[in-house]
Write an enzyme that holds these catalytic residues in place. Structure first.
Site, short mmCIF file in Angstrom:
data_model
loop_
_atom_site.label_atom_id
_atom_site.label_comp_id
_atom_site.label_asym_id
_atom_site.label_seq_id
_atom_site.Cartn_x
_atom_site.Cartn_y
_atom_site.Cartn_z
N ASP A 98 -11.68 -4.11 7.30
CA ASP A 98 -10.63 -5.04 7.69
C ASP A 98 -11.29 -6.39 7.98
O ASP A 98 -12.32 -6.45 8.66
CB ASP A 98 -9.96 -4.51 8.98
CG ASP A 98 -8.45 -4.58 8.90
OD1 ASP A 98 -7.93 -5.68 8.74
OD2 ASP A 98 -7.80 -3.52 9.02
N ASP A 199 -6.31 -9.16 7.14
CA ASP A 199 -5.26 -9.17 8.16
C ASP A 199 -4.50 -10.49 8.17
O ASP A 199 -5.11 -11.57 8.15
CB ASP A 199 -5.94 -8.96 9.53
CG ASP A 199 -4.95 -8.69 10.64
OD1 ASP A 199 -4.26 -7.66 10.55
OD2 ASP A 199 -4.87 -9.50 11.57
N GLU A 255 -2.70 -8.94 3.67
CA GLU A 255 -1.57 -8.41 4.41
C GLU A 255 -0.82 -9.56 5.03
O GLU A 255 -1.44 -10.56 5.38
CB GLU A 255 -2.09 -7.49 5.53
CG GLU A 255 -1.03 -6.77 6.33
CD GLU A 255 -0.83 -7.29 7.74
OE1 GLU A 255 -1.46 -8.28 8.13
OE2 GLU A 255 -0.02 -6.69 8.45
N HIS A 328 -0.81 1.77 10.53
CA HIS A 328 -0.98 1.81 11.98
C HIS A 328 0.00 0.91 12.74
O HIS A 328 -0.03 0.87 13.97
CB HIS A 328 -2.42 1.41 12.31
CG HIS A 328 -2.70 -0.01 11.90
ND1 HIS A 328 -2.73 -0.41 10.58
CD2 HIS A 328 -2.93 -1.12 12.63
CE1 HIS A 328 -2.98 -1.70 10.53
NE2 HIS A 328 -3.10 -2.16 11.75
N ASP A 329 0.81 0.15 12.04
CA ASP A 329 1.75 -0.78 12.69
C ASP A 329 3.20 -0.30 12.68
O ASP A 329 4.08 -0.99 13.20
CB ASP A 329 1.72 -2.15 11.99
CG ASP A 329 0.44 -2.92 12.25
OD1 ASP A 329 -0.20 -2.68 13.30
OD2 ASP A 329 0.09 -3.76 11.41
O1 ISL Z 1 3.22 -4.80 13.63
C1 ISL Z 1 4.08 -5.41 13.06
C2 ISL Z 1 5.44 -4.96 13.20
O2 ISL Z 1 5.47 -3.96 14.16
C3 ISL Z 1 3.77 -6.53 12.19
O3 ISL Z 1 4.64 -7.59 12.33
C4 ISL Z 1 2.33 -6.95 12.45
O4 ISL Z 1 2.25 -7.63 13.65
C5 ISL Z 1 1.85 -7.85 11.36
O5 ISL Z 1 2.02 -7.19 10.17
C6 ISL Z 1 0.40 -8.16 11.53
O6 ISL Z 1 -0.37 -7.00 11.69
C7 ISL Z 1 -1.74 -7.12 11.67
O7 ISL Z 1 -2.23 -8.13 12.53
C8 ISL Z 1 -2.03 -7.93 13.93
C9 ISL Z 1 -2.43 -6.53 14.39
O8 ISL Z 1 -1.93 -6.31 15.68
C10 ISL Z 1 -1.93 -5.46 13.47
O9 ISL Z 1 -2.39 -4.21 13.88
C11 ISL Z 1 -2.39 -5.82 12.10
O10 ISL Z 1 -2.13 -4.84 11.15
C12 ISL Z 1 -2.84 -8.98 14.63
O11 ISL Z 1 -4.16 -8.95 14.18
#
Ligand code: ISL
Ligand code: CA
Length: 552
Positions: A98, A199, A255, A328-329
Site C-alpha cells: 500500500d 491509497d 484507489e 477493509h473499508d
Molecule cells: O472507508 C470509506 C467508506 O467507508 C471510504 O470512503 C474510504 O475512506 C476511502 O475510500 C479512502 O480509504 C482509504 O484511505 C483512508 C483509510 O482510512 C482507508 O482504510 C483506505 O482504504 C485514509 O488513508
C-alpha cells in the site's frame, strides 16, 4: 489479446493486523502471514496486496505513516518483511504494498518540522492557512467527521487533513515532496516488491483556492466538486510514471472516491501512462444516501448490474478493470450482497462466481473465501475504527437516537471487515494466543478455515475451484462480456466469449426458485460449475450460480 501477468492474476488482500498473530501480543503480524503462505498459495491466488505495514502511530491502523521506509515493529520489523518477500518470491507469489501518500502521520518528521515555524524548510510539505473570521479557512468536512482544518497553536495557522487530524495532507504542489515520494517508491521497488495499491490517489491534487463547499453535508457532491480529481492529478501521475513506474515490471492500482466512469480512462487508459487499474466505488456506495454511509438507502439491483456492464464497456480494449466486492473499508460482501443468514454458504459461493468470472483483475479480501460475515458487537466500546468512533461522537453531539445509530454501526462499520481471520474453532478463532486488538466474530465456531478444509463442498474449496477454473480459461479474463437480462430484478446472467470459447454465468440473487427464461438452447452447453446441486437446467434455486461452457 495483449497478455499481461497482472491482468490474469487473482489478488488476495491482507489486512495484517487481523490476519495471524505469531507472538501472542494480539496483533496480526508478518511472521503470522509467513506461517500461512501455504494456505494462501493453496487458494490459487498470484499476488498478495498487503495493507500498510510501515511505522505508524495507528490512528487509522497504518494509514497514517510516520516512516515510509521502515516496517513497524508490531508487524515484525524489516527482517520479517524481507523474509516474507523472499519466501513469497520463492513460492511464485508477488507482493503489492500500500502506498499512502496523500497524507502522512502527524508524527512523521516532515510534519514535526513543518509545524515548528512558518519559515521551517518543511513548512511547504503540507498545507498551512490562516483562519477566517475566527474559524477555519473554509467549511470542508473531513471523511471522518469534523472540519478538514486543525489549528496549530505554535504558528497560529490551520493545516489541512481530509482524513483524521493525525493525517495531515501532503502538499504535492511542492516538487520536493514529489521527489521524496518517488524516492520512497524506488526504495521499495529496488527491494523487489511487485507493485503498489495507491491509497486515495484521486485526491492528491488540491484546488488551491480552497473554496467553500456549497453543500458540505452532501458527501458525494463535496467529494466530486472539491476533493477528488484536482487540477494537477494527472500531471502528477504522469510524472510519477515517467520517473518511477516505467522503470519496473510492476503493477499499480489506484484507489479513491471520485473516480467514476467519466474520468476512469484518464487514470487507466493504456495510452495515458498513469496507472494500470483503479478501484472505483460505484457499486460499493450503491446503498449510500446523500449523507453517505450512515444515510443508507436500499440497494438497487438493476443499477448494481449496470455498474459492472457500464464499466466493462468503458474500459474494454482501452484500459483494465479491477473486480472486488469487499475490502477493509466496507462491510462483508456476503452480508451486503448475499444472504448471511439462511443462504450464507450458497450466496458466498455465488458471489465468488461473480467475482471470478468478470473481465478485470479479481481481488479477494481475506476471510471472504470462508464466507466471513458482519459482526454485531454489543457495545460501542467493542469498536476500534476511527471512522466508526468519530461518527458515533458526531451522532451523539447532534442528539441522534443512539439506539438507531448503533444499528447503522452494526451494518456499516469498517470493523465488520476487520475482525480477526477465523482459522479454527478454538480460543480467539486461532488468531492469537493473547488478547486480540479487536474481538473475533463469535460465529468463528461455525465459520472457520479448519472446518472448511475438511469439507469438500465448503466455500473455501469452492473458491479454489473457481480460481483454478479462471486460470484454465483465459476467456474469463480477457473475453467479451454481455449482460443477457439487464432488467431482471433477481437474476444476473451474462455471457463471456472470445474467438475460441463461450461461457454463460447464471446467478440468482434471490431466495426463490427462478426460471431463467433465456433464449438459449441448453443442449449446446455443458454445465461446468455450480455452487449447489440439483434443479433443472432452466431454473436456478435460491442463490444458485451456474457456469456453462458452449460445446457446439
Ligand atoms: O472507508 C470509506 C467508506 O467507508 C471510504 O470512503 C474510504 O475512506 C476511502 O475510500 C479512502 O480509504 C482509504 O484511505 C483512508 C483509510 O482510512 C482507508 O482504510 C483506505 O482504504 C485514509 O488513508
Ligand atoms: Ca503479533
Amino acid at each position: 489479446m495483449n497478455r499481461v501477468w497482472w491482468k490474469e492474476a487473482v489478488v488476495y488482500q491482507i489486512y495484517p493486523r487481523s490476519y495471524m498473530d505469531s507472538n501472542g501480543d494480539g496483533i496480526g503480524d508478518i511472521p503470522g502471514i509467513i506461517s500461512k503462505l501455504n494456505y494462501i498459495k493453496s487458494l490459487g491466488v498470484d499476488i498478495i496486496w498487503l495493507c500498510p505495514v510501515y511505522e505508524s502511530p495507528n490512528d487509522d491502523n497504518g494509514y497514517d505513516i510516520s516512516n515510509y521506509r521502515k516496517i513497524s515493529n508490531d508487524f515484525g520489523g524489516d527482517p520479517a518483511f524481507d523474509k516474507l518477500l523472499s519466501k513469497m518470491h520463492e513460492m511464485g507469489l508477488k507482493l503489492v504494498m500500500d502506498l499512502v501518500v496523500n497524507h502522512s502521520s502527524d508524527e512523521h518528521h516532515w510534519f514535526e518540522e513543518s509545524r515548528k515555524s512558518k519559515d521551517n524548510p518543511f513548512r511547504d510539505y503540507y498545507f498551512w492557512k490562516p483562519g477566517k473570521n475566527d474559524g477555519p479557512p473554509n467549511n470542508w468536512t473531513s471523511f471522518f467527521t469534523g472540519s478538514t482544518w486543525e489549528s496549530d497553536q505554535r504558528t497560529n495557522e490551520y493545516y489541512l487533513h481530509l482524513f483524521t487530524k493525525k493525517q495531515p495532507d501532503l502538499n504535492w504542489e511542492n516538487p520536493k515532496v514529489r521527489e521524496e515520494i518517488y524516492d520512497i517508491m524506488h526504495f521499495w521497488f529496488k527491494k523487489g516488491i511487485d507493485g503498489f495499491r495507491m491509497d486515495v490517489i484521486s485526491v492528491i491534487s488540491k484546488d488551491l483556492d480552497f473554496p467553500d463547499a456549497k453543500n458540505p453535508t452532501n458527501y458525494n457532491e463535496t467529494i466530486n466538486t472539491h476533493y477528488a480529481n484536482g487540477p494537477r492529478v494527472h500531471e502528477f501521475l504522469r510524472e510519477m510514471h515517467e520517473k518511477v513506474l516505467s522503470q519496473y515490471d510492476i503493477m499499480t492500482v489506484g484507489e479513491g472516491p471520485g473516480i467514476d466512469l467519466e474520468n476512469s480512462l484518464l487514470y487507466v487508459g493504456e495510452d495515458r501512462k498513469e496507472l494500470n487499474m483503479v478501484f472505483h466505488f460505484d457499486h460499493m456506495f450503491i446503498d449510500n444516501g446523500p449523507g453517505g454511509k450512515y444515510d443508507p438507502i436500499e440497494m438497487d439491483f438493476i443499477r448494481f448490474k449496470q455498474v459492472f456492464s457500464l464499466w466493462d464497456a468503458r474500459l474494454k480494449g482501452r484500459g483494465w478493470g479491477s473486480i472486488f466486492l469487499g475490502n477493509h473499508d466496507f462491510s462483508r460482501m456476503v452480508s451486503r450482497f448475499g444472504d448471511d443468514t439462511h443462504y450464507r454458504e450458497d450466496s458466498a459461493k455465488m458471489l465468488a462466481m461473480l467475482l471470478l468470472t468478470m473481465r478485470g483483475t479479481a481481488y479477494i479480501y481475506q476471510g471472504d473465501e470462508i464466507g466471513m460475515t458482519n459482526v454485531a458487537f454489543p457495545s460501542i466500546s467493542d469498536y476500534n475504527d476511527v471512522e466508526t468512533l468519530n461518527s458515533w461522537k458526531e451522532a451523539e453531539a447532534n442528539g441522534l437516537d443512539m439506539d438507531e445509530f448503533f444499528k447503522l454501526v452494526h451494518k456499516q462499520s469498517r470493523d465488520n471487515a476487520r475482525t480477526p481471520m477465523q482459522w479454527k474453532n478454538s480460543d480467539n478463532a486461532g488468531f492469537t494466543t493473547g488478547s486480540p486488538w479487536l474481538k473475533p466474530n463469535p460465529n468463528f465456531k461455525e465459520i472457520n478455515v479448519e472446518s472448511q478444509e475438511d469439507q469438500q463442498d465448503s466455500i473455501l474449496n469452492f473458491y479454489r475451484k473457481m480460481t483454478a477454473f479462471r486460470k484454465a480459461n483465459l476467456c474469463l479474463v480477457y473475453g467479451d462480456y454481455e449482460d443477457l437480462k439487464p432488467h431482471d430484478q433477481n437474476l444476473f446472467t451474462y455471457r463471456r466469449w472470445d474467438t475460441k470459447d463461450e461461457f454463460l454465468v447464471l446467478l440468482n440473487f434471490s431466495d426463490q426458485d427462478r426460471s431463467l427464461a433465456l433464449n438459449i438452447d441448453f443442449d449446446d452447453y455443458e454445465l461446468k460449475l455450480s455452487n449447489k446441486p440439483g434443479t433443472s437446467r432452466t431454473t436456478l434455486s435460491p442463490w444458485q450460480g451456474k457456469l456453462f461452457k458452449r460445446i457446439s
